[in-house]
Design an enzyme around this catalytic site. Structure first.
Site, PDB file in Angstrom:
ATOM      1  N   CYS A 248       0.829  -1.206   0.000  1.00 19.40           N
ATOM      2  CA  CYS A 248       0.000   0.000   0.000  1.00 19.40           C
ATOM      3  C   CYS A 248       0.866   1.260   0.000  1.00 19.40           C
ATOM      4  O   CYS A 248       1.527   1.540  -0.991  1.00 19.40           O
ATOM      5  CB  CYS A 248      -0.976  -0.031   1.168  1.00 19.40           C
ATOM      6  SG  CYS A 248      -2.363   1.118   0.975  1.00 19.40           S
ATOM      7  N   HIS A 331      -3.746  -5.424  -0.096  1.00 23.25           N
ATOM      8  CA  HIS A 331      -3.359  -5.949   1.222  1.00 23.25           C
ATOM      9  C   HIS A 331      -3.378  -7.484   1.240  1.00 23.25           C
ATOM     10  O   HIS A 331      -4.417  -8.089   1.487  1.00 23.25           O
ATOM     11  CB  HIS A 331      -4.310  -5.417   2.304  1.00 23.25           C
ATOM     12  CG  HIS A 331      -4.098  -3.981   2.622  1.00 23.25           C
ATOM     13  ND1 HIS A 331      -3.185  -3.551   3.554  1.00 23.25           N
ATOM     14  CD2 HIS A 331      -4.659  -2.862   2.107  1.00 23.25           C
ATOM     15  CE1 HIS A 331      -3.201  -2.235   3.623  1.00 23.25           C
ATOM     16  NE2 HIS A 331      -4.087  -1.790   2.747  1.00 23.25           N
ATOM     17  N   GLU A 333      -2.260  -9.289   3.510  1.00 20.46           N
ATOM     18  CA  GLU A 333      -2.462  -9.724   4.907  1.00 20.46           C
ATOM     19  C   GLU A 333      -3.912  -9.556   5.354  1.00 20.46           C
ATOM     20  O   GLU A 333      -4.229  -9.727   6.531  1.00 20.46           O
ATOM     21  CB  GLU A 333      -1.558  -8.897   5.832  1.00 20.46           C
ATOM     22  CG  GLU A 333      -2.098  -7.557   6.273  1.00 20.46           C
ATOM     23  CD  GLU A 333      -2.196  -6.518   5.171  1.00 20.46           C
ATOM     24  OE1 GLU A 333      -2.852  -5.488   5.388  1.00 20.46           O
ATOM     25  OE2 GLU A 333      -1.613  -6.718   4.087  1.00 20.46           O
TER      26      GLU A 333
END
Length: 356
Positions: A248, A331, A333
């Protein structure tokens, strides 16, 4: 519930009911399309300085669950929902969303026509707004129009280093915190990394002195081009030969450090349903995203290549650099999902082990 109003800088006014902390606030009005994971949204530091609108109508039905937090507190400026559930039902619930917002001093407004509000932001672009409880004065109108998010990374980053590890750690990773979601460090720790999280203000020299096997660049808020010091340090780290992986804001900063450009999107990508295409394979993944800026595809320097693009608008979603460093705009994660791209952490681990 007391009456409250969301005022946009273009003069649009939305009436609703107050929940959370009762205080006036000004911020950049953005929307997220995620259907789940409102706790992760509320605790994502990337929302610093923003008034977040949930397009999914029902919020609060599973209450507050501290274990699902992505940071130690709430960084957003305000919260806008259509239907607020004040009677959560979940075996993990520890309280109500309204009480959680009040505890962290964040104002909310419910009963708002979020569909109409989202259409306005989509058509006219991200704009400033305010949550108020009475008449709008000319002074407040001027404050709304001139509001600008400042010192975002400095306000979202940790102030001193800390460690995240599990038993059997075999690799040392330094994670630079620009406004980190906690699950980034957890994903690395699960894969055998001893993660040292350091503030954004750490120099390249300080980071390299610890002799890490890899360097992770976290997500974070604000305009990436404003972070001059951080970009300079990443340029130096890029020449060190230590494997780097950016997510990001980390992706944008790494691109700027390598000579690329960034620009502000009309209304950004925020939600858990953003499709990205991997150019090498043609495969499409569904990803979680939260960003208002993007890397200019045409500015990616010689020796690097765009690795992922957004399947909706073609914007840059990943870059691979000569020497093995890489970054992604989305993202991998993501909690609470989707988790399609968690394999990127495994690729980062493999690069570190090969280098070691």
């Amino acid at each position: 519930m007391k009456k409250a109003y969301l005022i946009l800088e273009n003069g649009e006014k939305f009436e609703g009911r107050s929940f959370g902390a009762e205080k006036e606030t000004i911020g950049e009005v953005v929307f997220t399309t995620a259907m789940t994971g409102y706790l992760e949204t509320l605790t994502d530091p990337s929302y610093y300085g923003q008034i977040v609108v949930q397009t999914f109508p029902l919020i609060g039905n599973y209450g507050e669950i501290d274990e699902d937090f992505e940071s130690d507190r709430l960084y957003l400026s305000g919260y806008v929902v259509r239907d607020l559930c004040d009677a959560p039902s979940n075996f993990r619930s520890e309280g109500k969303v309204g009480d959680m917002l009040a505890r962290f001093g964040i104002p909310g407004i419910c009963g708002v026509d979020t569909r109409k509000l989202t259409r306005i932001v989509r058509e006219h672009g991200v704009m400033n707004g305010a949550i108020v409880y009475g008449e709008v004065t000319p002074e407040l109108e001027e404050k709304i129009k001139t509001f600008r998010i400042k010192n975002a990374v400095a306000n979202a980053s940790c102030t001193k280093p800390y460690h995240v590890r599990e038993k059997g750690s075999r690799l040392k990773v330094t994670l630079i915190d620009y406004g980190e979601k906690l699950n980034i460090a957890r994903e690395l720790a699960h894969r055998g990394c001893d993660v040292t999280v350091v503030p954004h203000s750490f120099s390249a020299k300080e980071i390299l002195a610890a002799k890490p096997d890899g360097i992770m660049l976290s997500n974070g808020p604000g305009d990436p081009s404003e972070n001059k010091f951080e970009i300079e340090q990443l340029a130096e780290l890029s020449r060190s030969g230590v494997p780097m992986f950016g997510i990001c804001l980390g992706h944008q900063l790494l691109a700027l450090a390598n000579g690329a450009r960034t620009y502000k999107l009309k209304y950004g990508h925020r939600g858990a349903n953003q499709p990205v295409k991997e150019l090498a394979t043609g495969r499409v993944y569904i990803t979680s995203q939260n960003h208002g800026y993007a890397v200019d595809n045409d500015s990616v320097p010689e020796g690097a290549r765009v690795s992922f693009v957004n399947a909706n608008d073609g914007t840059c979603e990943g870059v691979e650099y000569e020497g093995g460093n890489c970054s992604v705009q989305f993202h991998p994660e993501a909690c609470g999902g989707p988790l399609d791209t968690r394999f990127l952490f495994d690729k980062f681990i493999a690069r570190m082990e090969e280098k070691k």
